[in-house]
Motif scaffolding. Structure first.
Motif: not given
Length: 657
Positions: A367-389
């Protein structure tokens, strides 16, 4: 463009066909398409073959080569007519290698003309797709070259060509547009087949199989060219191009065995994008691929077939109710739970170009069904360390079992961000049969974990009424035609993400490869159990235990030397992947998106089913007609001149001694 090239070839063959003659009564006349009909006849199919439960044979499946047709052909004065006969009492060829262009036993032009004549003008002598870019080819055309170059990364360009592949690395990169970053001074056939049959009926497949078997030719089957290991190419081969077998029949109420409900009958050349559109128009949902030009009824189902629907209803191969196929001996058969059940079991997961040529499949719909999607991203930066990533990545991994048990499908990437760090991106998180509030509730604990780690994300939720609009919005046409990477993959078991110690070890193995120069294309996916799906098939058992399909491409520049390509490929096989295998012993990989150099591919791609598949291969194909890289039985063959860790199909196929 392909139609233009084919027109040139057909015109050139027309003058050669007159070299053949036939007898009309006692008179000998020139053989032409006007007085020699295509070899085949409409067959009154017995009830077991007609799929009388509601899906009759497609019209072109009833046009078949029979012994009666062959007997009538012997009355013609055509060269090498015996080349098209069905197997007799003779033994398979004992030659150590398949016939190759230039060999004494390679068919002469006049013999190829006979194949063209009997197939109704369906034979195409290969002209590489990029040949119009090279002055050494009579097809040289600067305007056409510019159009080909501009569309080179569009999969539809390659699927509409008789021999091109979407991933040309293992062809040998012998004919690519010269302005795309790689120095190529000439255009040669390389690993492309020498000839193709543009298949439009079963008789043509039977003619080609008999011809290749009797003359000991290499045979390949090509639908879309989507496979990472380029199984649809082969130097010196005769190729069966099934792209135009694109019928789609929808049955609102279909009963077969224990199944009763909506179903499709699909020709072997049908693409995922076409099936999704027809499903939407008829108010149902189909199980198909993420990429648009995946050949749904071809190699996709043959390899198992993962889908955005898999966490809800299982693999694409689990949805098949029956199939039609031509065997290596040229015979046309139905395969189902009650007819040729061993073949039916093998064709659903045991790999393409191995047991026969599938012409159509019947698959169930939902049967036809609904679909919901979610998008986002996060990246290593001056304010987000590799360990936190990496702690954020670990947080996501820890929910893999929870999310797939809810029926979701997570598609994500971890790639270099250009600043010495990495970016994690959902492309997207897919909630099948979920409304927006339902998906938001499911992921709320995960989002809270990211917040607690200090990782700010801004998720975008979008609800769609059905699969097609969600799929169109989420998965643009894939970018193909490149040669700057080579990938491996792994199906990590569920316990790798539910056991804290194994989770840490898995994350460390993944991180090691990415920080070594790879990227990660990740799928949080499982093969769900479903009351309607038939999982009594040869799909790799690793799929029944996994909640991931991780693809690991290694990268190089467009003009990288073969030595560099070899080095990266060897690093994938002998450095990065051993760590993945070490933390998932006994698991496996998805054969269509895996390392062509996978050690012990028999276990990795087929699991415990391999001995049974190999035995059936020997039973159905004692001639060694079907060969495909990493396919069942491929360990018995070798392609001459292969490069270490870059095993192109640009060479003669020989039995391994």
């Amino acid at each position: 463009m392909a139609q233009f090239i084919r027109g040139v070839i057909v015109a050139s063959l027309a003058s050669l066909i007159s070299a053949q003659t036939i007898k009309v009564g006692s008179t000998v006349v020139a053989a032409t398409p006007q007085n020699v009909a295509p070899a085949g006849a409409i067959v009154a199919v017995p009830a077991p073959l007609s799929t009388t439960s509601g899906a009759p044979l497609l019209a072109w499946e009833s046009f078949q080569l029979t012994q009666a047709v062959l007997t009538n052909l012997t009355n013609l004065n055509l060269t090498a007519i015996s080349s098209f006969s069905f197997p007799g009492t003779g033994s398979p060829s004992t030659a150590s290698c398949k016939a190759f262009p230039g060999d004494a036993n390679w068919p002469s032009p006049i013999v190829w003309d006979v194949l063209d004549l009997l197939s109704g003008g369906a034979l195409i002598k290969t002209v590489p797709l990029a040949a119009p870019c090279y002055t050494s080819w009579p097809e040289y055309n600067a305007t056409l070259c510019a159009a080909i170059t501009a569309s080179w990364n569009d999969p539809h360009l390659h699927t509409s060509d008789p021999t091109s592949t979407q991933w040309p690395l293992f062809e040998g990169l012998t004919c690519i547009p010269p302005t795309l970053g790689r120095t190529v001074t000439n255009c040669t056939l390389g690993g492309y087949a020498s000839y193709s049959i543009e298949v439009s009926n079963v008789a043509q497949i039977q003619l080609a199989l008999n011809f290749a078997r009797n003359l000991n030719l290499r045979l390949v089957v090509r639908n879309t060219g989507h496979d990472f290991a380029d199984k649809g190419i082969g130097a010196g081969a005769l190729s069966l191009w099934t792209h135009k077998l694109n019928d789609i029949k929808f049955y609102e109420s279909y009963t077969y065995g224990s199944y009763s409900g909506p179903a499709f009958k699909l020709g072997a050349g049908v693409h995922t994008e076409d099936v999704y559109a027809v499903a939407e128009a008829n108010g149902v949902t189909a199980v198909g691929g993420e990429c648009r030009t995946v050949g749904l009824a071809g190699g996709y189902i043959a390899g198992g077939g993962h889908s955005p629907m898999s966490s809800l209803v299982g693999m694409a191969a689990d949805q098949v109710l029956s199939m039609e196929a031509v065997l290596p001996n040229g015979q046309f058969v139905t395969a189902s739970a009650t007819q040729n059940p061993d073949l039916f079991w093998a064709l659903r997961g045991g790999g393409g170009s191995t047991f026969g040529v599938v012409t159509s499949v019947v698959v169930q719909a939902y049967p036809k069904i609904p679909v919901t999607t979610m998008t986002f991203d996060f990246t290593i930066s001056a304010t987000l360390s590799a360990t936190t990533f990496w702690n954020g990545v670990r947080a996501y991994f820890s929910y893999f079992a929870t999310f797939t048990d809810a029926g979701t499908y997570g598609y994500f990437n971890i790639v270099p961000n250009g600043s010495g760090g990495y970016t994690f991106t959902f492309d997207p998180f897919w909630g099948g049969n979920m409304t927006k509030p339902q998906l938001q509730t499911l992921v709320a604990p995960f989002l809270k974990d990211l917040s607690n780690l200090g990782i700010p994300v801004t998720p975008v939720f979008t609800q769609y009424a059905s699969l097609l609009p969600a799929w169109n919005a989420s998965f643009p046409p894939e970018n193909v035609g490149g040669w700057t990477n080579h990938a491996a993959s792994r199906l990590f078991p569920r316990e790798n993400f539910t056991n804290g110690t194994l989770l840490n070890a898995t994350l460390a193995a993944v991180r090691y490869a990415i920080e070594g120069g790879a990227i990660l294309v990740g799928y949080n996916i499982k093969s769900a159990t479903n009351a309607h799906a038939n999982q009594n098939n040869s799909v790799n058992p690793a799929w029944r235990k996994t909640v991931t399909h991780f693809i690991l491409p290694g990268l190089w520049d467009a003009n990288a030397s073969w030595a560099t390509i070899q080095n990266v490929s060897e690093t994938i096989t002998n450095d990065w992947m051993p760590k993945w295998r070490a933390v998932s012993p006994g698991a496996g990989a998805y054969m269509a998106e895996a390392d062509i150099n996978e050690p012990n591919f028999q276990q990795s791609f087929y699991g415990s089913y391999y001995p049974q598949l190999y035995a059936l291969k020997q039973q159905l194909d004692p001639y060694g007609l079907f060969y495909a890289p990493t396919g069942v039985g491929s360990e018995d063959w070798v392609v001459e001149g292969q490069l270490p860790y870059v095993p192109t199909q640009n060479g003669r196929l020989c039995k391994k001694t």
